[in-house]
Every structure is written in structure tokens, then in C-alpha cells.
Write a protein that holds these residues in place. Structure first.
Motif, PDB file in Angstrom:
ATOM      1  N   LYS A   1      40.665  37.923  48.190  1.00  0.00           N
ATOM      2  CA  LYS A   1      41.557  39.041  47.892  1.00  0.00           C
ATOM      3  C   LYS A   1      41.576  39.233  46.387  1.00  0.00           C
ATOM      4  O   LYS A   1      41.608  38.267  45.619  1.00  0.00           O
ATOM      5  CB  LYS A   1      42.956  38.721  48.416  1.00  0.00           C
TER       6      LYS A   1
ATOM      7  N   ARG B   1      41.909  29.948  42.628  1.00  0.00           N
ATOM      8  CA  ARG B   1      41.591  30.905  41.565  1.00  0.00           C
ATOM      9  C   ARG B   1      40.725  30.177  40.544  1.00  0.00           C
ATOM     10  O   ARG B   1      40.638  28.945  40.559  1.00  0.00           O
ATOM     11  CB  ARG B   1      42.879  31.400  40.908  1.00  0.00           C
TER      12      ARG B   1
ATOM     13  N   GLU C   1      43.726  40.134  43.450  1.00  0.00           N
ATOM     14  CA  GLU C   1      45.147  40.180  43.142  1.00  0.00           C
ATOM     15  C   GLU C   1      45.313  40.299  41.629  1.00  0.00           C
ATOM     16  O   GLU C   1      44.956  39.381  40.894  1.00  0.00           O
ATOM     17  CB  GLU C   1      45.823  38.897  43.655  1.00  0.00           C
ATOM     18  N   ALA C   2      45.871  41.417  41.166  1.00  0.00           N
ATOM     19  CA  ALA C   2      46.134  41.674  39.741  1.00  0.00           C
ATOM     20  C   ALA C   2      44.883  41.473  38.899  1.00  0.00           C
ATOM     21  O   ALA C   2      44.915  40.857  37.832  1.00  0.00           O
ATOM     22  CB  ALA C   2      47.283  40.801  39.245  1.00  0.00           C
ATOM     23  N   GLY C   3      43.745  41.960  39.366  1.00  0.00           N
ATOM     24  CA  GLY C   3      42.501  41.874  38.614  1.00  0.00           C
ATOM     25  C   GLY C   3      41.834  40.513  38.680  1.00  0.00           C
ATOM     26  O   GLY C   3      40.833  40.284  38.009  1.00  0.00           O
ATOM     27  N   GLN C   4      42.377  39.578  39.425  1.00  0.00           N
ATOM     28  CA  GLN C   4      41.805  38.238  39.550  1.00  0.00           C
ATOM     29  C   GLN C   4      41.570  37.941  41.040  1.00  0.00           C
ATOM     30  O   GLN C   4      42.418  38.225  41.886  1.00  0.00           O
ATOM     31  CB  GLN C   4      42.761  37.202  38.946  1.00  0.00           C
ATOM     32  N   TRP C   5      40.403  37.331  41.351  1.00  0.00           N
ATOM     33  CA  TRP C   5      40.057  37.015  42.733  1.00  0.00           C
ATOM     34  C   TRP C   5      40.799  35.775  43.203  1.00  0.00           C
ATOM     35  O   TRP C   5      40.923  34.800  42.482  1.00  0.00           O
ATOM     36  CB  TRP C   5      38.557  36.772  42.876  1.00  0.00           C
ATOM     37  N   GLU C   6      41.291  35.845  44.425  1.00  0.00           N
ATOM     38  CA  GLU C   6      41.810  34.680  45.140  1.00  0.00           C
ATOM     39  C   GLU C   6      40.882  34.451  46.326  1.00  0.00           C
ATOM     40  O   GLU C   6      40.525  35.391  47.031  1.00  0.00           O
ATOM     41  CB  GLU C   6      43.223  34.931  45.683  1.00  0.00           C
TER      42      GLU C   6
END
Length: 178
Positions: free
Chosen positions: A120, A140, A122-127
Motif C-alpha cells: 500500500k 517500511r 501511504e503518504a508517499g511511502q510504500w508499506e
């Protein structure tokens, strides 16, 4: 009497009649009579006639082939068979490796025990969601997993992990970005 019992009784009477009068196979003493093949006919012709269903007026039985001709005798003196059906097996190496000549392989990281479950943004960062047995990990970049792995980068289509004891990189395919 019901219809089912009537049918069973009729089948019983039919079976008894067939047992008493229906068997037309020759009796044992008729089969014991062995007559040599007719003059002028060879053994193969008699066999072919029997196999094709042709019968003659007299009963003909081809001579049996002796067992010694069908199964050749063992040529060995000790009486054992020529081919061992159950040979003994040895688990030892056939030729030992020479000591010291080959360098042992370098240590390798164990295979990854994690299974990719999903990802996913999320806020420009991949989870990334990883599973191991009944556990689910949400990872992350920069996070540590069980003290033996660290997430180096998440760049779809791969997740790169560092195996900390050996400093080796391992990757998990996570699919392209949506």
C-alpha cells in the motif's frame, strides 16, 4: 407375498435349476483324457485351432513344454540367481572428497521465510505486508524484522532485505506499482 419376495423366489428357483442342469462343462475324467495330435497336424496348428475356437471330433492337447526349456538353468555353481532383485545399498560416498583441496562454500543467508501478502502506498511511502506462519508484518524502508533482517528498499516490483549477520541482500517480488 409381496412383489419383491416373489422376484427373489423366482431368482432362487432359476439359480437352483442352473446349478443342477445348466452346467455343460466336461467332467474331470473327460479332461484327463489326452490324445496325441492327429496325424499330419503339427503342434502349432493344434494350438491355433484351439485359440480360434475350432474344435475337432477328438480332443487334442498339445504337449507341454518342459520347465527346463522355458526357464534356463543357472550356470553358477553356488546356486544363487543370476540377477539379484534386492541388492544391498550403501549410503556411504563412493569416492571420498580429497581433504583440503576444495574450499568450503561461503556462508549463505537462509531462504526467506516471509511470504508477500500485499502492499500500500501511504503518504508517499510504500508499506508492504509480509507473512510468516501466523504472523503478519507491516514493513517500511529502514525497519528491522526479528533482529536478523532490515528493509533496505521498497521499489516495486521488488522488496530488498539485508540479512544482517552476513550482510547479504535478498529480494522478494512484490509486483508492479498500481
Amino acid at each position: 407375498m409381496s412383489a419383491g419376495r416373489l422376484i427373489l423366489f423366482a431368482m432362487l428357483v432359476l439359480a437352483a435349476w442352473l446349478a443342477l442342469f445348466g452346467d455343460k462343462t466336461p467332467s474331470g475324467h473327460d479332461l484327463a483324457e489326452v490324445v496325441a495330435p492327429a496325424a499330419g497336424r503339427d503342434r502349432q496348428a493344434v494350438i491355433d485351432g484351439v485359440l480360434s475356437g475350432q474344435t475337432t471330433s477328438n480332443r487334442e492337447v498339445a504337449a507341454l513344454i518342459p520347465r527346463r526349456q522355458l526357464i534356463p538353468a543357472d550356470d553358477r555353481q553356488d546356486g544363487r540367481h543370476l540377477r539379484d532383485l534386492f541388492p544391498s545399498l550403501s549410503w556411504t560416498a563412493s569416492s571420498p572428497m580429497p581433504e583440503g583441496s576444495a574450499n568450503p562454500p561461503p556462508p549463505m543467508a537462509p531462504p526467506l521465510a516471509f511470504v508477500y501478502l500485499g502492499k500500500k502506498l501511504e503518504a508517499g511511502q510504500w508499506e508492504v505486508y509480509l507473512g510468516r506462519g501466523d504472523e503478519v508484518f507491516i514493513v517500511r524502508e529502514g525497519m528491522s524484522l526479528d533482529g536478523s533482517y532490515r528493509v533496505k528498499s521498497i521499489a516495486p516490483p521488488t522488496l530488498t532485505l539485508i540479512y544482517l549477520p552476513l550482510k547479504q541482500l535478498q529480494t522478494i517480488p512484490i509486483g508492479g506499482s498500481p
